[in-house]
Write a protein that holds these residues in place. Sequence first.
Motif, PDB file in Angstrom:
ATOM      1  N   ALA A  46      32.512  51.124  32.961  1.00 28.59           N
ATOM      2  CA  ALA A  46      33.470  50.722  31.933  1.00 28.59           C
ATOM      3  C   ALA A  46      34.300  49.501  32.309  1.00 28.59           C
ATOM      4  CB  ALA A  46      34.380  51.899  31.582  1.00 28.59           C
ATOM      5  N   PRO A  47      34.740  49.382  33.558  1.00 25.05           N
ATOM      6  CA  PRO A  47      35.582  48.233  33.919  1.00 25.05           C
ATOM      7  C   PRO A  47      34.950  46.882  33.611  1.00 25.05           C
ATOM      8  CG  PRO A  47      35.672  49.866  35.657  1.00 25.05           C
ATOM      9  CD  PRO A  47      34.634  50.344  34.674  1.00 25.05           C
ATOM     10  N   ALA A  48      33.635  46.836  33.542  1.00 26.41           N
ATOM     11  CA  ALA A  48      32.961  45.559  33.308  1.00 26.41           C
ATOM     12  C   ALA A  48      33.395  44.915  31.990  1.00 26.41           C
ATOM     13  CB  ALA A  48      31.452  45.754  33.316  1.00 26.41           C
ATOM     14  N   HIS A  49      33.866  45.722  31.053  1.00 26.93           N
ATOM     15  CA  HIS A  49      34.288  45.160  29.770  1.00 26.93           C
ATOM     16  C   HIS A  49      35.673  44.533  29.818  1.00 26.93           C
ATOM     17  CE1 HIS A  49      30.987  46.709  27.199  1.00 26.93           C
ATOM     18  NE2 HIS A  49      30.842  47.526  28.229  1.00 26.93           N
ATOM     19  N   HIS A  50      36.363  44.734  30.935  1.00 23.00           N
ATOM     20  CA  HIS A  50      37.713  44.153  31.049  1.00 23.00           C
ATOM     21  C   HIS A  50      37.813  43.169  32.215  1.00 23.00           C
ATOM     22  CE1 HIS A  50      39.417  46.981  28.092  1.00 23.00           C
ATOM     23  NE2 HIS A  50      38.547  47.833  28.603  1.00 23.00           N
ATOM     24  N   PHE A  51      36.942  43.342  33.205  1.00 28.26           N
ATOM     25  CA  PHE A  51      36.996  42.481  34.386  1.00 28.26           C
ATOM     26  C   PHE A  51      35.596  42.051  34.777  1.00 28.26           C
ATOM     27  CE2 PHE A  51      40.543  45.478  34.660  1.00 28.26           C
ATOM     28  CZ  PHE A  51      41.611  44.598  34.706  1.00 28.26           C
ATOM     29  N   LYS A  52      35.447  40.775  35.040  1.00 28.76           N
ATOM     30  CA  LYS A  52      34.142  40.281  35.484  1.00 28.76           C
ATOM     31  C   LYS A  52      33.923  40.628  36.941  1.00 28.76           C
ATOM     32  CE  LYS A  52      33.270  36.178  32.609  1.00 28.76           C
ATOM     33  NZ  LYS A  52      33.363  34.714  32.703  1.00 28.76           N
ATOM     34  N   LEU A  57      38.934  42.322  39.058  1.00 33.81           N
ATOM     35  CA  LEU A  57      39.902  43.416  39.095  1.00 33.81           C
ATOM     36  C   LEU A  57      40.862  43.223  40.266  1.00 33.81           C
ATOM     37  CD1 LEU A  57      41.148  46.071  38.324  1.00 33.81           C
ATOM     38  CD2 LEU A  57      39.268  47.267  39.445  1.00 33.81           C
ATOM     39  N   LYS A  58      40.306  42.865  41.411  1.00 33.20           N
ATOM     40  CA  LYS A  58      41.157  42.635  42.577  1.00 33.20           C
ATOM     41  C   LYS A  58      42.159  41.523  42.308  1.00 33.20           C
ATOM     42  CE  LYS A  58      38.479  44.241  46.584  1.00 33.20           C
ATOM     43  NZ  LYS A  58      37.539  43.861  47.658  1.00 33.20           N
ATOM     44  N   ALA A  59      41.704  40.462  41.663  1.00 31.31           N
ATOM     45  CA  ALA A  59      42.604  39.350  41.360  1.00 31.31           C
ATOM     46  C   ALA A  59      43.744  39.812  40.461  1.00 31.31           C
ATOM     47  CB  ALA A  59      41.830  38.217  40.707  1.00 31.31           C
ATOM     48  N   ALA A  60      43.408  40.635  39.464  1.00 28.80           N
ATOM     49  CA  ALA A  60      44.445  41.143  38.562  1.00 28.80           C
ATOM     50  C   ALA A  60      45.418  42.031  39.326  1.00 28.80           C
ATOM     51  CB  ALA A  60      43.802  41.917  37.417  1.00 28.80           C
ATOM     52  N   ILE A  61      44.878  42.833  40.237  1.00 30.28           N
ATOM     53  CA  ILE A  61      45.732  43.703  41.052  1.00 30.28           C
ATOM     54  C   ILE A  61      46.666  42.868  41.923  1.00 30.28           C
ATOM     55  CG2 ILE A  61      45.694  45.293  43.006  1.00 30.28           C
ATOM     56  CD1 ILE A  61      43.205  46.573  41.776  1.00 30.28           C
ATOM     57  N   VAL A  62      46.118  41.841  42.536  1.00 36.95           N
ATOM     58  CA  VAL A  62      46.932  40.997  43.408  1.00 36.95           C
ATOM     59  C   VAL A  62      48.044  40.317  42.609  1.00 36.95           C
ATOM     60  CG1 VAL A  62      46.909  38.905  44.803  1.00 36.95           C
ATOM     61  CG2 VAL A  62      45.158  40.644  45.148  1.00 36.95           C
ATOM     62  N   ALA A  63      47.703  39.860  41.407  1.00 36.41           N
ATOM     63  CA  ALA A  63      48.726  39.241  40.568  1.00 36.41           C
ATOM     64  C   ALA A  63      49.875  40.224  40.319  1.00 36.41           C
ATOM     65  CB  ALA A  63      48.117  38.791  39.241  1.00 36.41           C
ATOM     66  N   PRO A 114      37.831  35.828  48.626  1.00 35.85           N
ATOM     67  CA  PRO A 114      36.417  36.116  48.880  1.00 35.85           C
ATOM     68  C   PRO A 114      35.514  35.133  48.139  1.00 35.85           C
ATOM     69  CG  PRO A 114      37.306  37.668  47.306  1.00 35.85           C
ATOM     70  CD  PRO A 114      38.448  36.796  47.741  1.00 35.85           C
ATOM     71  N   GLU A 115      34.217  35.407  48.193  1.00 35.36           N
ATOM     72  CA  GLU A 115      33.225  34.465  47.692  1.00 35.36           C
ATOM     73  C   GLU A 115      33.284  34.220  46.189  1.00 35.36           C
ATOM     74  OE1 GLU A 115      30.880  32.371  49.078  1.00 35.36           O
ATOM     75  OE2 GLU A 115      32.142  32.788  50.817  1.00 35.36           O
ATOM     76  N   GLY A 116      33.142  35.283  45.406  1.00 34.40           N
ATOM     77  CA  GLY A 116      32.925  35.138  43.979  1.00 34.40           C
ATOM     78  C   GLY A 116      34.140  34.707  43.179  1.00 34.40           C
ATOM     79  N   MET A 117      35.152  34.171  43.859  1.00 33.58           N
ATOM     80  CA  MET A 117      36.434  33.877  43.211  1.00 33.58           C
ATOM     81  C   MET A 117      36.304  32.927  42.031  1.00 33.58           C
ATOM     82  SD  MET A 117      39.254  35.299  43.946  1.00 33.58           S
ATOM     83  CE  MET A 117      41.018  35.215  43.613  1.00 33.58           C
ATOM     84  N   GLU A 118      35.249  32.103  42.028  1.00 32.22           N
ATOM     85  CA  GLU A 118      35.165  31.070  40.987  1.00 32.22           C
ATOM     86  C   GLU A 118      34.797  31.645  39.626  1.00 32.22           C
ATOM     87  OE1 GLU A 118      33.417  31.201  43.684  1.00 32.22           O
ATOM     88  OE2 GLU A 118      31.377  31.723  43.051  1.00 32.22           O
ATOM     89  N   ARG A 119      34.354  32.878  39.579  1.00 29.37           N
ATOM     90  CA  ARG A 119      33.946  33.388  38.274  1.00 29.37           C
ATOM     91  C   ARG A 119      34.793  34.573  37.802  1.00 29.37           C
ATOM     92  NH1 ARG A 119      28.478  36.962  38.911  1.00 29.37           N
ATOM     93  NH2 ARG A 119      29.121  38.209  40.698  1.00 29.37           N
ATOM     94  N   VAL A 120      36.029  34.634  38.243  1.00 33.13           N
ATOM     95  CA  VAL A 120      36.902  35.641  37.642  1.00 33.13           C
ATOM     96  C   VAL A 120      37.419  35.076  36.324  1.00 33.13           C
ATOM     97  CG1 VAL A 120      37.698  35.932  40.038  1.00 33.13           C
ATOM     98  CG2 VAL A 120      39.300  35.224  38.305  1.00 33.13           C
ATOM     99  N   ASN A 121      37.791  35.963  35.448  1.00 31.54           N
ATOM    100  CA  ASN A 121      38.264  35.535  34.136  1.00 31.54           C
ATOM    101  C   ASN A 121      39.389  34.516  34.290  1.00 31.54           C
ATOM    102  OD1 ASN A 121      37.485  38.340  34.564  1.00 31.54           O
ATOM    103  ND2 ASN A 121      37.486  38.524  32.359  1.00 31.54           N
ATOM    104  N   PRO A 122      39.298  33.405  33.569  1.00 30.33           N
ATOM    105  CA  PRO A 122      40.259  32.315  33.753  1.00 30.33           C
ATOM    106  C   PRO A 122      41.709  32.740  33.522  1.00 30.33           C
ATOM    107  CG  PRO A 122      38.385  31.596  32.430  1.00 30.33           C
ATOM    108  CD  PRO A 122      38.245  33.064  32.598  1.00 30.33           C
ATOM    109  N   ASP A 123      41.941  33.641  32.568  1.00 29.52           N
ATOM    110  CA  ASP A 123      43.314  34.052  32.307  1.00 29.52           C
ATOM    111  C   ASP A 123      43.875  34.836  33.488  1.00 29.52           C
ATOM    112  OD1 ASP A 123      41.297  35.838  31.582  1.00 29.52           O
ATOM    113  OD2 ASP A 123      42.707  37.106  30.498  1.00 29.52           O
ATOM    114  N   ILE A 124      43.013  35.629  34.126  1.00 30.82           N
ATOM    115  CA  ILE A 124      43.459  36.366  35.312  1.00 30.82           C
ATOM    116  C   ILE A 124      43.796  35.396  36.437  1.00 30.82           C
ATOM    117  CG2 ILE A 124      42.757  38.003  37.102  1.00 30.82           C
ATOM    118  CD1 ILE A 124      41.108  39.449  35.093  1.00 30.82           C
TER     119      ILE A 124
END
Lengths: 198, 198
Positions: A46-52, A57-63, A114-124
């Motif tokens: 389910a989380p895939a529909h809210h976080f890439k 998700l980690k980025a949103a948590i850190v924010a 971490p590695e995949g940081m470039e493809r987190v949702n831009p708003d996050i």
Amino acid sequence: MRKDTHHHGDLREALILAGIELLDEGGIDALTLRKCAARAGVSHAAPAHHFKGLVSLKAAIVARCYRMFSSTMLAHKNNAGTTPRAQLLAICEGYLAFTRTHAPLFQIMFQPKPEGMERVNPDILEELETESTNAFMILRAASAPFAPVGGHEQGTEVMVWALVHGYAVLFANAPDEETPAGVLPEFARILPDLPLRK
Amino acid sequence: MRKDTHHHGDLREALILAGIELLDEGGIDALTLRKCAARAGVSHAAPAHHFKGLVSLKAAIVARCYRMFSSTMLAHKNNAGTTPRAQLLAICEGYLAFTRTHAPLFQIMFQPKPEGMERVNPDILEELETESTNAFMILRAASAPFAPVGGHEQGTEVMVWALVHGYAVLFANAPDEETPAGVLPEFARILPDLPLRK
DNA sequence: CTCCTTAACTAGACAGTGTAAAGTTAAATG
DNA sequence: CATTTAACTTTACACTGTCTAGTTAAGGAG
């Protein structure tokens, strides 16, 4: 104003809160996409529909953590004296208090990206940038009354930030006075005298 | 004096070196028991005969990293002037150089200890303790000529260590002069003047 | 009310991880 | 040479993140 989604009330928020809980309870290794989902009462996909992906998700948590971090620093500041040094020290004490109270959050906040940081949702990504910058601005504002260290315009804030951060990482969570340095001086004693701007 | 084991020449050492390579090449997430084993040319279960679980291998790797870390600091020290401040600054520059050259190693070295730390092989734990203490002693020795900061016996070394460590974590690997702090002052400018002992 | 589109979620599968158990091979020992 | 033992392999298991294909429910158009 209601954000009712179909099945779950507000899954996005629930996932962030679950993640923070997991971190606080079990340390950095306890944070897992599947466990967040389970705690929010939802399937593991389910989380895939809210976080890439997990990184988002980690980025949103850190924010969110940076918001808590800023709150802690400001709370200490508001309970302190009004002299520039008292204000600055209070903010540093807030910094250290957060590390001691939420060590895993502190850890994930200041971990190298971490590695995949470039493809987190831009708003996050933008929210993360905003919140972390905002936290640093608190320290910057408290450093402003002092003369620039080393004659460099950013010298004071960089020096204070490095000092309190290093102290936080190396010593703040050390078992009482059991460090390679021996008996530990309190932070206030290692913060140098800072002359005010003239 | 030869340590020939049955099949592999020296698997223990090979695993540690493989781990360091993986870290340097792919960051902290690239370090994996199975990948270490594969790189050493051995099945994924072989490491268990030399290390009690992944945490033990990591501990051995970190111990080795502290050795490299100490070497870097000493090399800088030996290429520096003889005044106490030149020596201290050189060691700090070595500290920062290591972070920049081996960011993932630096990261794993100063990461909070994970859960299973209590059951790593005791000799590995002891080696880790020795090497990390030894690294700190380099900084301590260079701090010794200076008067105690804040009137605390350990004040100077704690202050210097916190300062250089915080600078390393927050700024050393920042894209050139692109940080929330704006243009970055060099470390030498934020290290306060330290009066010598009298 | 019915049909249709779409967002939110579930179910299942896959490769990769660490770990544990049992089996195999080769060196060392008597 | 026979036996023991250390080093390693094979197999299996639970758990991880991610991807794909379904399913369910909400909202809009006629």
